[in-house]
Design a protein around this motif. Sequence first.
Motif, mmCIF file in Angstrom:
data_model
loop_
_atom_site.group_PDB
_atom_site.id
_atom_site.type_symbol
_atom_site.label_atom_id
_atom_site.label_comp_id
_atom_site.label_asym_id
_atom_site.label_seq_id
_atom_site.Cartn_x
_atom_site.Cartn_y
_atom_site.Cartn_z
ATOM 1 N N ALA A 102 0.815 -1.215 0.000
ATOM 2 C CA ALA A 102 0.000 0.000 0.000
ATOM 3 C C ALA A 102 0.848 1.266 0.000
ATOM 4 C CB ALA A 102 -0.932 -0.010 1.209
ATOM 5 N N ASP A 103 2.037 1.208 0.598
ATOM 6 C CA ASP A 103 2.893 2.389 0.645
ATOM 7 C C ASP A 103 3.469 2.758 -0.720
ATOM 8 O OD1 ASP A 103 2.430 2.601 3.329
ATOM 9 O OD2 ASP A 103 4.303 1.635 3.937
ATOM 10 N N SER A 104 3.356 1.859 -1.679
ATOM 11 C CA SER A 104 3.891 2.146 -3.013
ATOM 12 C C SER A 104 2.895 2.908 -3.886
ATOM 13 C CB SER A 104 4.285 0.846 -3.713
ATOM 14 O OG SER A 104 3.139 0.063 -4.047
ATOM 15 N N LEU A 105 1.702 3.155 -3.360
ATOM 16 C CA LEU A 105 0.671 3.842 -4.137
ATOM 17 C C LEU A 105 0.698 5.338 -3.894
ATOM 18 C CD1 LEU A 105 -2.324 1.399 -3.535
ATOM 19 C CD2 LEU A 105 -0.771 1.460 -5.492
ATOM 20 N N VAL A 106 0.391 6.098 -4.927
ATOM 21 C CA VAL A 106 0.284 7.549 -4.812
ATOM 22 C C VAL A 106 -1.086 7.977 -5.327
ATOM 23 C CG1 VAL A 106 2.766 7.952 -5.021
ATOM 24 C CG2 VAL A 106 1.356 7.895 -7.078
ATOM 25 N N ARG A 107 -1.628 9.014 -4.717
ATOM 26 C CA ARG A 107 -2.935 9.523 -5.151
ATOM 27 C C ARG A 107 -2.725 10.513 -6.290
ATOM 28 N NH1 ARG A 107 -7.886 9.209 -3.123
ATOM 29 N NH2 ARG A 107 -7.052 8.177 -1.249
ATOM 30 N N VAL A 108 -3.403 10.271 -7.400
ATOM 31 C CA VAL A 108 -3.256 11.099 -8.593
ATOM 32 C C VAL A 108 -4.635 11.602 -9.000
ATOM 33 C CG1 VAL A 108 -2.491 11.176 -10.991
ATOM 34 C CG2 VAL A 108 -1.285 9.717 -9.345
ATOM 35 N N ARG A 109 -4.740 12.893 -9.224
ATOM 36 C CA ARG A 109 -6.010 13.456 -9.698
ATOM 37 C C ARG A 109 -5.862 13.817 -11.172
ATOM 38 N NH1 ARG A 109 -10.672 14.943 -7.873
ATOM 39 N NH2 ARG A 109 -10.090 14.581 -5.692
ATOM 40 N N GLU A 118 -2.456 5.077 -7.783
ATOM 41 C CA GLU A 118 -1.664 4.457 -8.843
ATOM 42 C C GLU A 118 -0.282 4.090 -8.307
ATOM 43 O OE1 GLU A 118 -3.677 6.843 -12.622
ATOM 44 O OE2 GLU A 118 -1.629 7.341 -12.009
ATOM 45 N N PRO A 119 0.381 3.111 -8.920
ATOM 46 C CA PRO A 119 1.730 2.751 -8.468
ATOM 47 C C PRO A 119 2.696 3.902 -8.690
ATOM 48 C CG PRO A 119 1.199 1.653 -10.535
ATOM 49 C CD PRO A 119 -0.069 2.290 -10.058
ATOM 50 N N GLY A 120 3.523 4.170 -7.692
ATOM 51 C CA GLY A 120 4.407 5.324 -7.769
ATOM 52 C C GLY A 120 5.778 5.030 -8.338
ATOM 53 N N GLY A 121 6.058 3.785 -8.681
ATOM 54 C CA GLY A 121 7.387 3.415 -9.154
ATOM 55 C C GLY A 121 7.535 3.513 -10.660
ATOM 56 N N GLU A 122 8.410 2.679 -11.190
ATOM 57 C CA GLU A 122 8.758 2.693 -12.610
ATOM 58 C C GLU A 122 7.547 2.397 -13.487
ATOM 59 O OE1 GLU A 122 11.610 0.129 -15.715
ATOM 60 O OE2 GLU A 122 11.511 -0.393 -13.569
ATOM 61 N N ARG A 123 7.439 3.136 -14.573
ATOM 62 C CA ARG A 123 6.407 2.869 -15.572
ATOM 63 C C ARG A 123 6.922 1.781 -16.514
ATOM 64 N NH1 ARG A 123 4.123 4.958 -12.155
ATOM 65 N NH2 ARG A 123 2.996 6.946 -12.153
ATOM 66 N N LEU A 124 6.096 0.765 -16.730
ATOM 67 C CA LEU A 124 6.519 -0.408 -17.483
ATOM 68 C C LEU A 124 6.023 -0.416 -18.915
ATOM 69 C CD1 LEU A 124 5.888 -3.040 -14.672
ATOM 70 C CD2 LEU A 124 8.030 -1.870 -15.242
#
Length: 209
Positions: A102-109, A118-124
């Motif tokens: 859960a800590d890897s998620l970021v809130r995006v508007r 959404e996942p806050g790490g590398e875009r795949l």
Amino acid sequence: MNPHTHDVRDTHPDKRTLRREFLAMRSALPKDDVRKTRTVLARRALDLDELATAGTVAAYVSVGNEPGTGALLDALHARGTRVLLPVLLPDNDLDWGAYDGADSLVRVRHPGKMALLEPGGERLGPDAVLAADVVLLPGLAVDARGMRLGRGGGSYDRVLARLAAAGARPALVVLLYDGEVVAHVPEEAHDQAVHAVVTPSGVRHFRRP
């Protein structure tokens, strides 16, 4: 026509009416019922053979009164399954990133939309979904044939078109409330049947073509 870029958002009037009805029913659900359903759905879904053997699962983070996915995401991650989560792109297509708790998620508007986790790490990249053994699809209803009623934005129609174009055949699974399994939903040429629906009362499989 390129299925990766074609906007397949539907304008079917019957679908629009059904969406309003199912969304209204969801909005009226008591919060306690929504919370309890998360745990029950996770337990039901984890019993699926498709998820038990999956190395990679493409899933999503539920929002509002959607059938909750949080407990399922954590359970999959804890047992070593690679979980991919969507990142909404400006054209409504989906990129993907790995779930690492859960800590890897970021809130995006996103403009004009509700805030998403959404996942806050590398875009795949959008093609990362091609590695999935199971794809969990959000939906509002599914019928006796396995036809899914989505929200109408077209993002997951693009995902399904991408999978079909690549010859990928993951198991397609929808999480719903019991009252959202119905006799019939309207379909259009681009619609695809799912392979299983998970509800609090159990699992139903549909014939795979």
